[in-house]
Design a protein around this motif. Structure first.
Motif, PDB file in Angstrom:
ATOM      1  N   UNK A 201     -54.138 -58.070 -87.518  1.00  0.00           N
ATOM      2  CA  UNK A 201     -55.519 -58.044 -87.040  1.00  0.00           C
ATOM      3  C   UNK A 201     -56.193 -56.835 -87.670  1.00  0.00           C
ATOM      4  N   UNK A 202     -57.462 -56.983 -87.996  1.00  0.00           N
ATOM      5  CA  UNK A 202     -58.196 -55.892 -88.624  1.00  0.00           C
ATOM      6  C   UNK A 202     -59.465 -55.608 -87.823  1.00  0.00           C
ATOM      7  N   UNK A 203     -59.809 -54.339 -87.702  1.00  0.00           N
ATOM      8  CA  UNK A 203     -61.114 -53.969 -87.146  1.00  0.00           C
ATOM      9  C   UNK A 203     -61.747 -52.965 -88.099  1.00  0.00           C
ATOM     10  N   UNK A 204     -63.016 -53.170 -88.421  1.00  0.00           N
ATOM     11  CA  UNK A 204     -63.686 -52.356 -89.441  1.00  0.00           C
ATOM     12  C   UNK A 204     -64.936 -51.730 -88.855  1.00  0.00           C
ATOM     13  N   UNK A 272     -56.166 -59.694 -96.501  1.00  0.00           N
ATOM     14  CA  UNK A 272     -54.772 -59.960 -96.137  1.00  0.00           C
ATOM     15  C   UNK A 272     -54.574 -60.122 -94.631  1.00  0.00           C
ATOM     16  N   UNK A 273     -55.662 -60.119 -93.889  1.00  0.00           N
ATOM     17  CA  UNK A 273     -55.582 -60.247 -92.432  1.00  0.00           C
ATOM     18  C   UNK A 273     -55.665 -61.713 -92.000  1.00  0.00           C
ATOM     19  N   UNK A 274     -55.232 -61.947 -90.764  1.00  0.00           N
ATOM     20  CA  UNK A 274     -55.363 -63.286 -90.184  1.00  0.00           C
ATOM     21  C   UNK A 274     -56.653 -63.431 -89.391  1.00  0.00           C
ATOM     22  N   UNK A 275     -57.145 -62.306 -88.856  1.00  0.00           N
ATOM     23  CA  UNK A 275     -58.357 -62.362 -88.026  1.00  0.00           C
ATOM     24  C   UNK A 275     -59.011 -60.983 -87.998  1.00  0.00           C
ATOM     25  N   UNK A 296     -62.342 -66.082 -96.129  1.00  0.00           N
ATOM     26  CA  UNK A 296     -61.550 -67.046 -95.382  1.00  0.00           C
ATOM     27  C   UNK A 296     -60.919 -66.491 -94.123  1.00  0.00           C
ATOM     28  N   UNK A 297     -61.532 -65.437 -93.545  1.00  0.00           N
ATOM     29  CA  UNK A 297     -60.990 -64.800 -92.345  1.00  0.00           C
ATOM     30  C   UNK A 297     -61.937 -65.044 -91.174  1.00  0.00           C
ATOM     31  N   UNK A 298     -61.472 -65.669 -90.087  1.00  0.00           N
ATOM     32  CA  UNK A 298     -62.328 -65.863 -88.907  1.00  0.00           C
ATOM     33  C   UNK A 298     -62.459 -64.573 -88.106  1.00  0.00           C
ATOM     34  N   UNK A 299     -63.387 -64.550 -87.156  1.00  0.00           N
ATOM     35  CA  UNK A 299     -63.594 -63.341 -86.360  1.00  0.00           C
ATOM     36  C   UNK A 299     -63.540 -63.637 -84.869  1.00  0.00           C
ATOM     37  N   UNK A 331     -54.630 -65.206 -80.528  1.00  0.00           N
ATOM     38  CA  UNK A 331     -53.424 -66.032 -80.524  1.00  0.00           C
ATOM     39  C   UNK A 331     -53.692 -67.400 -81.121  1.00  0.00           C
ATOM     40  N   UNK A 332     -54.850 -67.984 -80.791  1.00  0.00           N
ATOM     41  CA  UNK A 332     -55.196 -69.296 -81.344  1.00  0.00           C
ATOM     42  C   UNK A 332     -55.282 -69.260 -82.858  1.00  0.00           C
ATOM     43  N   UNK A 333     -55.883 -68.196 -83.400  1.00  0.00           N
ATOM     44  CA  UNK A 333     -55.978 -68.085 -84.863  1.00  0.00           C
ATOM     45  C   UNK A 333     -54.623 -67.817 -85.497  1.00  0.00           C
TER      46      UNK A 333
END
Length: 367
Positions: A201-204, A272-275, A296-299, A331-333
């Protein structure tokens, strides 16, 4: 070209690495500088470096440069509040055709008093809170009263302006930010010197209370309590960083929560993140969500300005209220239990191109 229009853009900072700085950089790098002379004035200078601007765009000396004693800093700040016209006269020559206040709230100083100067108030955040804060409401009213045009950068921002100041509705326009998707993709392919864990997970953004950085840590803690040992990467810096590092240690999550600091190129990590996760309290139009979708990364996000528009009823992102809802959406993502479609997301964000933004901006400047 003779008779160029002279433009002054002033904002709180052009050196803090934030979204407004990037938006302004994008605009000035794509304006026709055969038609415009542009000066940028920041009120307070920080250490992140300036966003790129083309040759010919001047960055004026800031009002505060963090080189004074605390006493002098405090006096300078009070002078700006008590004597805004004097501060304005000290900082700039009153020689512009167009002035743009590029801010969210608490305008730095007044517009020119010359009637022939076109005045644009460009607002980068939803301002519903002004309904409960008469001081902020009064301060901003003076700026908006003098403005010829008010720009909101999302539907939610524009709606909040109408809600707080219904008498200025006729001045209001919505101008979406534009993004250079080709460059974002190119930067995302640059190599990094660390290995990103597969389920990450990423936060920016700045690590601070207003960005909900503390809630981000609580969400990752909740996920681990549920047995979901995902990794979290903070990209950014801020005044809550040390406090959150202590909290991470207390929760025994040091191996899973990573503080990468401010990064000029966040895309190489983001790709490289999933969400992407944001628990922010306030945003105007979160550009990082658009940038994530382009890769291609959802939020997963709180209901801040622009989030619902970009979510498209859950197709490209999930709007949440509680930490538990955030954990479930992540979790869903992670488990592909969502309807996120990369190709649909890529097609959707094409409405936020730089070409469309600049077309609106130049129309605004020429009206």
């Amino acid at each position: 070209m003779e008779n160029k229009k002279k433009i002054l853009v002033y904002l709180w900072s052009f050196s803090l690495g934030g979204g407004a700085e990037k938006i302004l950089s994008t605009i000035v790098n794509h304006l026709d500088l055969e038609k415009y002379d542009v000066d940028i004035l920041e009120i307070e200078h920080f250490d992140k470096g300036y966003e790129p601007v083309p040759e010919g765009v001047r960055i004026l000396k800031p009002y505060k440069a963090k080189k004074h004693s605390r006493l002098v800093e405090a006096l300078l700040w009070r002078a700006r509040i008590w004597f805004p016209d004097l501060v304005r006269n000290h900082l700039i020559k009153d020689e512009y055709d167009i002035e743009i206040s590029f801010t969210i709230m608490n305008p730095a100083f007044p517009f020119s008093k010359r009637s022939e100067v076109k005045k644009i108030a460009w607002i980068h955040g939803s301002i519903e809170e002004f309904l409960k804060d008469s001081s902020k409401r009064k301060s901003h009213r003076r700026q908006l009263d003098a403005a010829d045009t008010i720009v909101g950068i999302s539907k939610k921002t524009s709606h909040s302006i109408k809600e707080v100041y219904p008498d200025y509705a006729s001045k209001l326009q919505t101008v979406y930010n534009g993004y250079d998707f080709k460059t974002i993709l190119e930067k995302s392919q640059e190599k990094i010197d660390i290995e990103i864990a597969p389920q990450s997970i990423c936060t920016i953004g700045r690590i601070e209370e207003n960005k909900g950085s503390d809630r981000v840590v609580e969400v990752i803690r909740l996920l681990h309590q549920e047995g979901k040992n995902y990794h979290l990467y903070f990209i950014g810096a801020g005044d809550m960083e040390e406090e959150l590092k202590k909290r991470v240690k207390e929760y025994e999550l040091e191996d899973y929560v990573h503080f990468l600091g401010y990064q000029k190129n966040p895309y190489q990590y983001l790709s490289q993140m999933k969400v992407l996760l944001s628990m922010s309290k306030q945003e105007g139009f979160p550009g990082v969500y658009v940038e994530a979708l382009s890769l291609g990364i959802p939020f997963v996000s709180t209901d801040v300005g622009g989030a619902e528009e970009l979510s498209q009823e859950g197709r490209f992102g999930q709007i949440i209220e509680s930490n538990q809802e955030a954990a479930q959406a992540i979790t869903n993502y992670m488990t592909s239990a969502s309807n996120f479609d990369v190709d649909e997301a890529s097609q959707f964000i094409q409405q936020f191109t730089i070409a469309k933004q600049i077309e609106q901006v130049e129309k605004l400047l020429e009206e």
